[in-house]
Design a protein around this motif. Structure first.
Motif, PDB file in Angstrom:
ATOM      1  N   CYS A   1       0.828  -1.209   0.000  1.00  0.00           N
ATOM      2  CA  CYS A   1       0.000   0.000   0.000  1.00  0.00           C
ATOM      3  C   CYS A   1       0.861   1.257   0.000  1.00  0.00           C
ATOM      4  O   CYS A   1       0.586   2.211  -0.729  1.00  0.00           O
ATOM      5  CB  CYS A   1      -0.933  -0.021   1.210  1.00  0.00           C
ATOM      6  SG  CYS A   1      -2.044   1.393   1.317  1.00  0.00           S
ATOM      7  N   ALA A   2       1.918   1.271   0.824  1.00  0.00           N
ATOM      8  CA  ALA A   2       2.803   2.442   0.884  1.00  0.00           C
ATOM      9  C   ALA A   2       3.502   2.671  -0.446  1.00  0.00           C
ATOM     10  O   ALA A   2       3.636   3.818  -0.901  1.00  0.00           O
ATOM     11  CB  ALA A   2       3.824   2.257   2.009  1.00  0.00           C
ATOM     12  N   ARG A   3       3.948   1.599  -1.099  1.00  0.00           N
ATOM     13  CA  ARG A   3       4.603   1.756  -2.403  1.00  0.00           C
ATOM     14  C   ARG A   3       3.622   2.277  -3.445  1.00  0.00           C
ATOM     15  O   ARG A   3       3.975   3.110  -4.280  1.00  0.00           O
ATOM     16  CB  ARG A   3       5.178   0.417  -2.856  1.00  0.00           C
ATOM     17  CG  ARG A   3       6.404  -0.021  -2.085  1.00  0.00           C
ATOM     18  CD  ARG A   3       7.012  -1.285  -2.679  1.00  0.00           C
ATOM     19  NE  ARG A   3       8.171  -1.734  -1.929  1.00  0.00           N
ATOM     20  CZ  ARG A   3       8.908  -2.785  -2.244  1.00  0.00           C
ATOM     21  NH1 ARG A   3       8.608  -3.498  -3.325  1.00  0.00           N
ATOM     22  NH2 ARG A   3       9.940  -3.135  -1.505  1.00  0.00           N
ATOM     23  N   GLY A   4       2.404   1.775  -3.401  1.00  0.00           N
ATOM     24  CA  GLY A   4       1.415   2.254  -4.365  1.00  0.00           C
ATOM     25  C   GLY A   4       1.093   3.719  -4.178  1.00  0.00           C
ATOM     26  O   GLY A   4       0.994   4.476  -5.147  1.00  0.00           O
ATOM     27  N   LEU A   5       0.953   4.157  -2.934  1.00  0.00           N
ATOM     28  CA  LEU A   5       0.644   5.562  -2.665  1.00  0.00           C
ATOM     29  C   LEU A   5       1.803   6.466  -3.048  1.00  0.00           C
ATOM     30  O   LEU A   5       1.593   7.562  -3.589  1.00  0.00           O
ATOM     31  CB  LEU A   5       0.299   5.737  -1.188  1.00  0.00           C
ATOM     32  CG  LEU A   5      -1.017   5.115  -0.728  1.00  0.00           C
ATOM     33  CD1 LEU A   5      -1.183   5.279   0.772  1.00  0.00           C
ATOM     34  CD2 LEU A   5      -2.187   5.714  -1.466  1.00  0.00           C
ATOM     35  N   SER A   6       3.026   6.021  -2.765  1.00  0.00           N
ATOM     36  CA  SER A   6       4.176   6.845  -3.148  1.00  0.00           C
ATOM     37  C   SER A   6       4.275   6.959  -4.664  1.00  0.00           C
ATOM     38  O   SER A   6       4.623   8.017  -5.199  1.00  0.00           O
ATOM     39  CB  SER A   6       5.465   6.250  -2.576  1.00  0.00           C
ATOM     40  OG  SER A   6       5.677   4.940  -3.088  1.00  0.00           O
ATOM     41  N   GLY A   7       3.955   5.881  -5.385  1.00  0.00           N
ATOM     42  CA  GLY A   7       3.966   5.951  -6.840  1.00  0.00           C
ATOM     43  C   GLY A   7       2.891   6.870  -7.381  1.00  0.00           C
ATOM     44  O   GLY A   7       3.107   7.604  -8.353  1.00  0.00           O
TER      45      GLY A   7
END
Length: 422
Positions: free
Chosen positions: A370-376
């Motif tokens: 989830c964190a990687r998706g939001l940062s992307g």
């Protein structure tokens, strides 16, 4: 969009469609053999020919691509009049299949396409219609006539039927209608609550919110029945009627398993879309998992079907943003402090030695996803996404500010040296 319906052809129509399938199979095998012979004639060494036989084609002969084979089909019809019984566009579709198979072979690096055995060619396509083939509760197909169709859901208003594919299954005959409407649908923007999904075999999936869904054993419920039927099949004489009937019974069981799996996955996808505005998953290649020692369980769960087909389609219909992230290290990273915590597959609990985080391994992986998706999403949009969970970077920044404001906590810098460097 594709809609699939059950049809009930008459005995005459069924026999004709079965003969069409066999003629299409013959055209497919001939076109495939022609290409393979041309390639073999160019690969043979002059001083190392086969001891059995070698098919030699002249150097001036061009490669038999789709257009040359399509033009040659007219001459073949003159020599084989029974091919004229098949609708003209239907008999051309096997040539497109061969061409698509060779394109995929070059793109993916696979071996040569295989010849179709008796009964393996199970569908043919009507590529275009001047008007809708649906007339009430019946469908009218060229050279086949009208046959009853079970319209369990109507065609949406404004959509036109572009193609019809007739499919033969063990449970009966089906048609897949490709419907199209000339409208432009914008992409779903990132919005709302975000969740990350980690899939596996101990649990089918685990979300970043802490929800874990157990993996149902779809084949396990009918495994004993399949085992008995396949044991009986081994004792039957080949090409006998009893063997053919038994194969049909086994095929119906497999269709029942596939239908139950697909129904459960669609319900799960709607369940996830009810709780999120953004869904992020790992960009995995499940073909590698299917070749391992747990391949049977991987294929039974249908992980690739869920993440690559069912969930994206449901998200599109429900207006939920769907994205994929890099899968490297998602299960080896702490979602709270970002420290790398190495663990093998036998360790199912994530325990961080830096921040003391303790939670299920799959849930922690879902939070990292989830964190990687939001940062992307933030990098792509250039602005923060409102109404979503905090990313790892913002959590680290918050911890840094708290630690700087409190001078009585020097141990935090010793435990998280990356905060000092930042």
């Amino acid at each position: 969009m594709n809609y699939q319906y059950r049809v009930y052809p008459s005995l005459e129509q069924e026999l004709r469609m079965m003969s069409w399938l066999e003629m299409c199979r013959g055209v497919y095998n001939y076109a495939l053999g022609e290409r393979k012979d041309w390639i073999k004639s160019r690969k043979c060494d002059i001083n190392a020919c086969s001891l059995v036989s070698e098919y030699i084609i002249g150097a001036e002969a061009p490669y038999p691509d789709y257009y040359k084979q399509q033009n040659a089909l007219t001459a073949i019809k003159a020599k084989l009049p029974h091919l004229k019984d098949v609708q003209s566009q239907v008999i051309q579709e096997p040539l497109r299949r061969v061409d698509a198979a060779f394109v995929a072979m070059k793109a993916r690096g696979h071996g040569f396409p295989r010849f179709k055995k008796f009964g393996q060619y199970r569908s043919f396509l009507f590529p275009q219609f001047k008007e809708s083939p649906l007339h009430g509760s019946k469908i009218k197909l060229p050279k086949l006539g009208e046959m009853p169709i079970v319209l369990h859901r109507p065609i949406p208003d404004g959509f036109e039927v572009k193609t019809v594919r007739v499919i033969r299954k063990h449970s009966g005959w089906y048609v897949t209608l490709c419907v199209q409407c000339d409208v432009t649908i914008p992409d779903v923007p990132p919005h709302g609550h975000a969740i990350g999904i980690d899939v596996g075999l101990s649990y089918f999936l685990s979300t970043s919110d802490g929800e874990q869904i157990a993996r149902p054993r779809f084949t396990g419920k009918l495994h004993r029945q399949l085992e008995l039927l396949q044991r009986c099949l081994k004792r039957k004489q080949k090409r006998s009627n009893t063997r053919a009937k038994l194969i049909q019974r086994i095929g119906k069981v497999y269709e029942q398993i596939a239908a139950g799996r697909l129904d459960w996955q669609f319900k799960l996808a709607h369940h996830l879309c009810d709780r999120a505005g953004m869904i992020f998953v790992e960009d995995l290649d499940f073909r590698i998992m299917a070749k391992g020692m747990l391949g049977k369980h991987t294929l039974d769960a249908g992980l690739g079907q869920f993440l690559n087909q069912v969930l994206p389609w449901v998200c599109f219909k429900r207006g939920v943003f769907y994205g994929k992230v890099d899968p490297n290290g998602t299960s080896q990273t702490c979602p709270d402090c970002g420290v790398r915590v190495k663990k093998d597959l036998s360790v199912r609990i994530h325990e961080c030695h830096e921040c003391g985080s303790l939670k299920p391994r799959d849930v922690a992986s879902g939070q990292v996803i989830c964190a990687r998706g939001l940062s992307g999403v933030e990098i792509a949009s250039g602005a923060e996404v409102s109404g979503v969970l905090e990313t790892v970077s913002r959590q680290l920044a918050a911890k840094l500010e708290d630690s700087r404001s409190d001078l009585g906590k020097p141990a935090l810098y010793a435990r998280c040296p990356e905060l000092v460097e930042g």
